[in-house]
Motif scaffolding. Sequence first.
Motif: not given
Length: 387
Positions: A207-209, A296-297, A300-310
């Motif tokens: 879950i993104i908080v 935080g997010m 998105i690239r394909g199935n990859d989700v890149v988050l704020e922390n890189g």
Amino acid sequence: MAILTHHDHQEPMVIIVGAGPAGLATSACLKKFSIPNLLLEKEDCYSPIWKKYTYDRVHLHLAKKFCQLPHIPFPSSSPTYIPKKEFIQYLDDYVSYFNITPLYKRTVEFAKFDESKGKWVVKVRNGNSGDVDEYFCKFLVVATGEASYPFIPKVPGLESFKGKAFHSTKFKNGDKFRGKNVLVVGCGNSGMEIALDLANYGANTSIIVRSPINLISREMAYLGLMLLKYKVAYTVVDNIMVMLSKIMYGDISKYYGVKRPEEGPFASKIKYGKYPVIDVGTYQKIKSGEIQVLPGMRSIRGNDVVLENGKCHQFDVIVFATGFKRTTHKWLHGDEYLLNEDGLPKPEFPEHWKGKNGLYCVGLSRRGLYGIAFDAQSIAIHINSLL
Ligand SMILES: Cc1cc2nc3c(=O)[nH]c(=O)nc-3n(C[C@H](O)[C@H](O)[C@H](O)COP(=O)(O)OP(=O)(O)OC[C@H]3O[C@@H](n4cnc5c(N)ncnc54)[C@H](O)[C@@H]3O)c2cc1C
Ligand SMILES: NC(=O)C1=CN([C@@H]2O[C@H](COP(=O)(O)OP(=O)(O)OC[C@H]3O[C@@H](n4cnc5c(N)ncnc54)[C@H](OP(=O)(O)O)[C@@H]3O)[C@@H](O)[C@H]2O)C=CC1
Ligand SMILES: O=C(O)C(=O)Cc1c[nH]c2ccccc12
């Protein structure tokens, strides 16, 4: 093509836009005074949020005595926290008792006060025929809800996502997601409870908080609302809530990666419209590591989700529990007094329900069903006093 048609029923005393609990309660209160009213609903049933757009395990998160609509209490045999099925049954009984008959598939697309006629002109798209019908009324009640238009943020690359992504209103239960990597975006009451449901069904749940949260229990909410009812100042109530929350949940930043906000739960609600999160078991699952908390997010690239922390994580499913918007400003014209750009009341509680030229709103003061009961009664009493 839009065609204007005319029918006999086109000039009721009051038009109520939206047949959720707020619209139903207002109609019932007006009926008590024998004031004719017409309910227009864009969907094909009343209270679609409860009948079609919530997950299975949802219960009212406030005790039943804070969730009653005017004139009809919940049965004494029903549990303190009403399950979805029972709440729908209550609404069914309410509608048949008051013989409320909304018109369905009617979307209000335009409303404006006509000074020369002294009436509201309301244009309504009929979803059956495609026609736009024109109505006139002396009083117009906005009962379109705080949560009627699902909001999904524009995340760069979302269209490239290879898995399934959908809004929380489409989530029913975690059955289909056993063993899948599921990301829940948003940690309001929907996101928290959907994450819990997914974990219970054996999904690998994250879950993104992204911002501070006020975490309270059902019992704390109950205590808080009782104190407010007996006129204890909300600042005092908030101090009690924060103290109890610290005792019960400890330092939440350890598990949630975010702090408590500066303001307590009720001040946050009043200042930013942010409801406190009522924990129904998610906290334990986060603490035990069964549910993973992420920041935080970014993209998105394909199935990859890149988050704020890189960092990058792979997901099969994304549930956007990112809340709702209102679109009242798109159809309500000429009102500068009552509702703001976001479709929420400008006047402060307890004056928030009454506008100018016979305009009212119900259920938009961030007070849940309790607020709806208050607004509906206030509006009916006020309209009655003008007749
Ligand atoms: C999952 C969930 C759980 C909740 N639990 C609680 C709780 O425990 N306690 C509590 O007090 N509150 C709770 N709430 C708050 C919620 O606001 C109320 O339960 C309630 O549904 C609000 O009623 P409403 O009539 O104001 O809005 P809605 O139920 O959203 O109804 C508004 C209606 O207006 C219709 N509409 C919108 N625009 C138009 C238009 N232009 N033309 C025609 N029709 C239109 C919509 O289709 C909708 O039917 C919960 C909400 C959710 C989402
Ligand atoms: N059991 C019950 O009775 C339940 C009641 N409800 C009620 O229904 C209403 C709606 O709740 P809900 O659907 O949870 O919506 P909310 O608006 O309460 O929550 C939306 C959440 O999404 C987050 N969010 C928004 N955009 C993004 C983004 N781009 N990235 C990450 N996070 C984001 C918000 O975080 P941020 O603050 O940072 O913007 C917030 O945490 C509320 O009144 C709630 O109390 C809902 C579910 C259950
Ligand atoms: O009566 C009030 O002031 C409320 O805030 C009621 C309410 C509706 N939804 C809530 C969620 C958490 C705490 C209180 C509420």
